[in-house]
Write a protein that holds these residues in place. Sequence first.
Motif, PDB file in Angstrom:
ATOM      1  N   PRO A   2       2.603   0.755  -0.191  1.00 38.35           N
ATOM      2  CA  PRO A   2       2.922   1.960  -0.956  1.00 38.35           C
ATOM      3  C   PRO A   2       3.257   3.163  -0.067  1.00 38.35           C
ATOM      4  CG  PRO A   2       0.965   0.906  -1.831  1.00 38.35           C
ATOM      5  CD  PRO A   2       1.298   0.209  -0.549  1.00 38.35           C
ATOM      6  N   HIS A   3       4.172   3.980  -0.538  1.00 38.86           N
ATOM      7  CA  HIS A   3       4.626   5.169   0.189  1.00 38.86           C
ATOM      8  C   HIS A   3       3.452   6.072   0.568  1.00 38.86           C
ATOM      9  CE1 HIS A   3       7.547   8.198   1.396  1.00 38.86           C
ATOM     10  NE2 HIS A   3       6.879   9.089   0.690  1.00 38.86           N
ATOM     11  N   VAL A   4       2.530   6.293  -0.358  1.00 40.98           N
ATOM     12  CA  VAL A   4       1.395   7.184  -0.097  1.00 40.98           C
ATOM     13  C   VAL A   4       0.510   6.638   1.027  1.00 40.98           C
ATOM     14  CG1 VAL A   4      -0.118   6.174  -1.856  1.00 40.98           C
ATOM     15  CG2 VAL A   4      -0.418   8.572  -1.184  1.00 40.98           C
ATOM     16  N   THR A   5       0.422   5.325   1.146  1.00 41.43           N
ATOM     17  CA  THR A   5      -0.378   4.706   2.198  1.00 41.43           C
ATOM     18  C   THR A   5       0.244   4.929   3.571  1.00 41.43           C
ATOM     19  OG1 THR A   5      -1.055   3.016   0.619  1.00 41.43           O
ATOM     20  CG2 THR A   5      -1.433   2.529   2.927  1.00 41.43           C
ATOM     21  N   ARG A   6       1.555   5.084   3.605  1.00 43.81           N
ATOM     22  CA  ARG A   6       2.276   5.280   4.865  1.00 43.81           C
ATOM     23  C   ARG A   6       2.390   6.750   5.243  1.00 43.81           C
ATOM     24  NH1 ARG A   6       7.291   3.967   3.602  1.00 43.81           N
ATOM     25  NH2 ARG A   6       6.873   3.391   1.471  1.00 43.81           N
ATOM     26  N   GLY A   8       4.087   9.067   3.998  1.00 45.38           N
ATOM     27  CA  GLY A   8       5.454   9.553   3.918  1.00 45.38           C
ATOM     28  C   GLY A   8       6.381   8.987   4.983  1.00 45.38           C
ATOM     29  N   LEU A   9       5.878   8.113   5.826  1.00 45.05           N
ATOM     30  CA  LEU A   9       6.692   7.524   6.888  1.00 45.05           C
ATOM     31  C   LEU A   9       7.350   6.231   6.419  1.00 45.05           C
ATOM     32  CD1 LEU A   9       4.179   8.020   9.839  1.00 45.05           C
ATOM     33  CD2 LEU A   9       6.117   9.473   9.229  1.00 45.05           C
ATOM     34  N   ASP A  10       8.325   5.764   7.177  1.00 47.77           N
ATOM     35  CA  ASP A  10       9.005   4.510   6.853  1.00 47.77           C
ATOM     36  C   ASP A  10       8.268   3.290   7.394  1.00 47.77           C
ATOM     37  OD1 ASP A  10      11.084   5.812   5.539  1.00 47.77           O
ATOM     38  OD2 ASP A  10      12.270   6.010   7.370  1.00 47.77           O
ATOM     39  N   THR A  11       7.292   3.509   8.254  1.00 50.36           N
ATOM     40  CA  THR A  11       6.577   2.401   8.889  1.00 50.36           C
ATOM     41  C   THR A  11       5.072   2.545   8.702  1.00 50.36           C
ATOM     42  OG1 THR A  11       6.442   3.583  10.988  1.00 50.36           O
ATOM     43  CG2 THR A  11       8.357   2.141  10.666  1.00 50.36           C
TER      44      THR A  11
END
Length: 73
Positions: A2-6, A8-11
């Motif tokens: 999920p985006h929130v887990t990252r 806001g990053l792509d990786t």
Amino acid sequence: IPHVTRGGLDTAAVRMPDNAIALELIRAAGVPIAAPSANRSGRPSPTDAATVREDIGDAVLMVLDGGPTKVGL
């Protein structure tokens, strides 16, 4: 992932701890655990609970002290 887990990053980085208490916590949860490092951004990575408390103690509900580590948390 999920985006929130990252954040806001792509990786995302994935690691498995070499600590019996951390491994038991993961086993007990029954699911992967997503967590940030135990330090504020730009600060050195701590190797013991006392340093974690000094750095982010006001921002967390508890610090699980499994003893000092060989590498940062």
